[in-house]
Design an enzyme around this catalytic site. Sequence first.
Site, PDB file in Angstrom:
ATOM      1  N   GLU A   1      -0.464  -1.906  -3.840  1.00  0.00           N
ATOM      2  CA  GLU A   1      -1.630  -2.752  -3.488  1.00  0.00           C
ATOM      3  C   GLU A   1      -2.639  -2.050  -2.507  1.00  0.00           C
ATOM      4  OE1 GLU A   1      -2.581  -7.215  -2.250  1.00  0.00           O
ATOM      5  OE2 GLU A   1      -0.572  -6.467  -1.846  1.00  0.00           O
TER       6      GLU A   1
ATOM      7  N   ASP B   1      -8.024 -11.252   3.449  1.00  0.00           N
ATOM      8  CA  ASP B   1      -7.117 -12.237   4.120  1.00  0.00           C
ATOM      9  C   ASP B   1      -5.663 -11.621   4.470  1.00  0.00           C
ATOM     10  OD1 ASP B   1      -7.175 -11.836   1.072  1.00  0.00           O
ATOM     11  OD2 ASP B   1      -6.108 -13.821   1.055  1.00  0.00           O
TER      12      ASP B   1
END
Length: 559
Positions: A506, A322
């Site tokens: 991340e 996403d």
Amino acid sequence: MPERHYKGLRVAVFAIALALGTSPLLPASAAGQTASQATVNLQASAPLPPDQTLGPLFNDVQLAKLFPDQKTFADAIPRQAPEQILADYLQQKQQPGFSLKKFTESRFILPQEAEPYIPPAGQTLRQHIDGLWQVLSRKTDRVEPHDSLLPLPNSYVVPGGRFREVYYWDSYFTMLGLAESGNWQQVRNMTDNFAYQISQYGHIPNGNRSYYLSRSQPPFFSFMVSLLATHEGDEALKRYQAPLKKEYDYWMAGSNGLAKNTARHRVVRLSDGSLLNRYWDERDTPRTESWLEDITTARQAAGRAAADVYRDLRAGAASGWDFSSRWLRDPHDLSSIRTTAIIPVDLNALLYHLERTLARASTVAGQPAEAGRYSQLADGRMTAVNRLLWNDQQGYYTDFDWQLDKQTAPVTAATLFPLYVQMAPRERAVRTGETVRRLLLKEGGLSTTTVHNGQQWDAPNGWAPLQWVAVEGLGHYGQDALAQAIGSRFLTSVQALYEAEHKLVEKYAVEGEQLGGGGGGEYALQDGFGWTNGVTLMLMDKYCAVVAGCQAKEAETAD
């Protein structure tokens, strides 16, 4: 009995059942029902997310942008029953001098930013990761009344940063690192937690928040069980057979009697009769944690109902990617998202692994007929993927648009998932590797796509889990040189950022002039970071010898 104590009792009962090697059943109301009926009932009885309990107050707070991150209010804990807070709000909001900010701060406990973790000076990257496991560990077997956080029976590891809860597919890659660090008890704890969620909700939600219950994520539970089986033996397969079956039922709910060229929930029957899967969310409203962003996107979607856009945005979140150009009709326009029209190659590869794991578990349990049934399902899926999702002209696996009845064009890192689960014929694996080397191999590792559009699951970003899928998948087919190129380059990127800033993040930019922390998406780059830590340890074991500055694991000595 107060609800929070009731939840705590259910958690305790489940933990005892797992310890005894038994599996709790679905609620009695679901007994004898079809998988789809049971799923609906479980969702109906699950706690409601704050956008539903708070209604117009939630909408007004998010639209007012009281907090820089929309997830902040989604994670806030009401100080009293939400219906009372809402009634007070509707009564007071028109009064002179009313302050929405003051009202919110007085009625909710807002999540606090954790103190930044400062590692001890002089730590190697490996020492830093080993020290982070405790920093990122949480235990929430009981939660406050009306909290969006869902209790879990055992401790778990969160990704870090804004992600204060456990996430489904993140956790498998985190667990690889925990296992590499010798923390098998935490691997078992987290596997038990996911089995508990399957029993409690009928599936593993995106994360342990009420607002994540309407969707799942890439199904890695069978990989978790398989990982644990490498340590505990085949008994692990038998212990988790029931939750494995229940998760499979969730993904296949609605498949019985499904007509050609139609879809229901997460299943699609194609024009040739093949049955494959897609991502789906049961709700068609803005995501609770990204409320304003989704409303803004839907307003930009000319000619589309807002509910359809919301559903596709939510399904995109269920995919874990996403967002990415692979879900977009126009790769540079998020409002053109149509995730539910796409049959993803990676999802169907993962479900193939689940079917194979269920066949193994059934064999261990002495159920040859069941083992044969799941093997037949896996073979059928493998045939369909290799017939429909293989681009023979270009030489790579891709997604399939079931509404347009054709393959999607772009090559993405998802092309390596059939290699990862070993469902690709050898000659196709070789051609896929050639395509990956030509289009996706970059200075810093494997790029997610070839599209530069500002979405975080597109170029120039590379993500730790996709690097590991590539390394393992290529390794299964003897393409060790390409696997090493991907793994060692990504490890070099992680090592370089750690030496410069003493942290792991991340995602990473793997191409361009500024290699390092990646960008794009709806929120700032997050530090932590669970799956990067896990994959980094695994890559260090493989490629430390060819990466400058890498600290090899010290040899273990016998007592």
